[in-house]
Design a protein around this motif. Structure first.
Motif, PDB file in Angstrom:
ATOM      1  N   CYS A 118       0.831  -1.198   0.000  1.00 56.22           N
ATOM      2  CA  CYS A 118       0.000   0.000   0.000  1.00 56.22           C
ATOM      3  C   CYS A 118       0.869   1.253   0.000  1.00 56.22           C
ATOM      4  O   CYS A 118       1.879   1.323   0.696  1.00 56.22           O
ATOM      5  CB  CYS A 118      -0.901   0.037   1.235  1.00 56.22           C
ATOM      6  SG  CYS A 118      -2.156  -1.265   1.231  1.00 56.22           S
ATOM      7  N   LEU A 119       0.434   2.232  -0.767  1.00 57.73           N
ATOM      8  CA  LEU A 119       1.027   3.561  -0.747  1.00 57.73           C
ATOM      9  C   LEU A 119       0.113   4.432   0.106  1.00 57.73           C
ATOM     10  O   LEU A 119      -1.027   4.697  -0.271  1.00 57.73           O
ATOM     11  CB  LEU A 119       1.143   4.135  -2.162  1.00 57.73           C
ATOM     12  CG  LEU A 119       1.544   5.614  -2.245  1.00 57.73           C
ATOM     13  CD1 LEU A 119       2.935   5.850  -1.636  1.00 57.73           C
ATOM     14  CD2 LEU A 119       1.476   6.086  -3.687  1.00 57.73           C
ATOM     15  N   LEU A 120       0.601   4.822   1.264  1.00 58.11           N
ATOM     16  CA  LEU A 120      -0.180   5.645   2.181  1.00 58.11           C
ATOM     17  C   LEU A 120      -0.061   7.113   1.797  1.00 58.11           C
ATOM     18  O   LEU A 120       0.791   7.495   0.985  1.00 58.11           O
ATOM     19  CB  LEU A 120       0.274   5.398   3.613  1.00 58.11           C
ATOM     20  CG  LEU A 120       0.255   3.932   4.069  1.00 58.11           C
ATOM     21  CD1 LEU A 120       0.677   3.814   5.528  1.00 58.11           C
ATOM     22  CD2 LEU A 120      -1.086   3.275   3.833  1.00 58.11           C
ATOM     23  N   SER A 121      -0.907   7.954   2.390  1.00 57.87           N
ATOM     24  CA  SER A 121      -0.944   9.362   1.987  1.00 57.87           C
ATOM     25  C   SER A 121      -0.001  10.258   2.769  1.00 57.87           C
ATOM     26  O   SER A 121       0.445  11.283   2.249  1.00 57.87           O
ATOM     27  CB  SER A 121      -2.375   9.904   2.107  1.00 57.87           C
ATOM     28  OG  SER A 121      -2.837   9.791   3.429  1.00 57.87           O
ATOM     29  N   ALA A 122       0.310   9.904   4.009  1.00 55.81           N
ATOM     30  CA  ALA A 122       1.149  10.782   4.830  1.00 55.81           C
ATOM     31  C   ALA A 122       2.562  10.844   4.286  1.00 55.81           C
ATOM     32  O   ALA A 122       3.147   9.821   3.922  1.00 55.81           O
ATOM     33  CB  ALA A 122       1.183  10.284   6.288  1.00 55.81           C
TER      34      ALA A 122
END
Length: 127
Positions: A118-122
């Motif tokens: 997963c590529l997280l947003s933070a």
């Protein structure tokens, strides 16, 4: 006293290809190779035992059965999530569907061998 994660081992049909992909994703370098074909990659200045775990890409011909029970999450460090998504897709990642609703703040991707991450947003500060 507690433990900390020092290495993550990923079975790979093509360790060379995955080592190249994950090295580009994480800014890692090759740290070593074993006679069995395993390749260890990690941070260029710290290597094994540093603040980040190394990855060992271990050759395996066993087929994967179903969704992984453990996956890697990554965060952008020097750009926003959209720009990092473009970079990861250009490196060979592809969108993956694991049942998300479409309202998540993260993107589910798969590496060149189909391992979900997963590529997280933070945005995190680089080490």
């Amino acid at each position: 006293m507690a433990c900390r994660i020092s290495e993550l081992v990923i079975d790979a049909a093509d360790p060379e290809r995955l080592a190249e992909f994950w090295s580009k994703v994480l800014g890692y370098v090759e740290l070593g190779r074993e006679d069995d074909g395993s390749i260890e990659i990690g941070p260029p200045d710290a290597g094994f035992g540093g603040p980040q775990p190394t990855l060992i890409l271990s050759p395996s011909s066993d087929p994967r059965a179903g969704k992984l029970r453990l996956h890697i999450d990554v965060n952008p460090t020097d750009r926003d999530q959209d720009a990092e998504l473009e970079r990861l897709l250009a490196l060979g990642a592809r969108p993956a569907d694991v049942g998300q609703t479409g309202t998540e703040s993260w993107h589910v991707l798969a590496d060149p061998e189909g391992n979900e991450f997963c590529l997280l947003s933070a945005r995190l500060r680089p080490l």
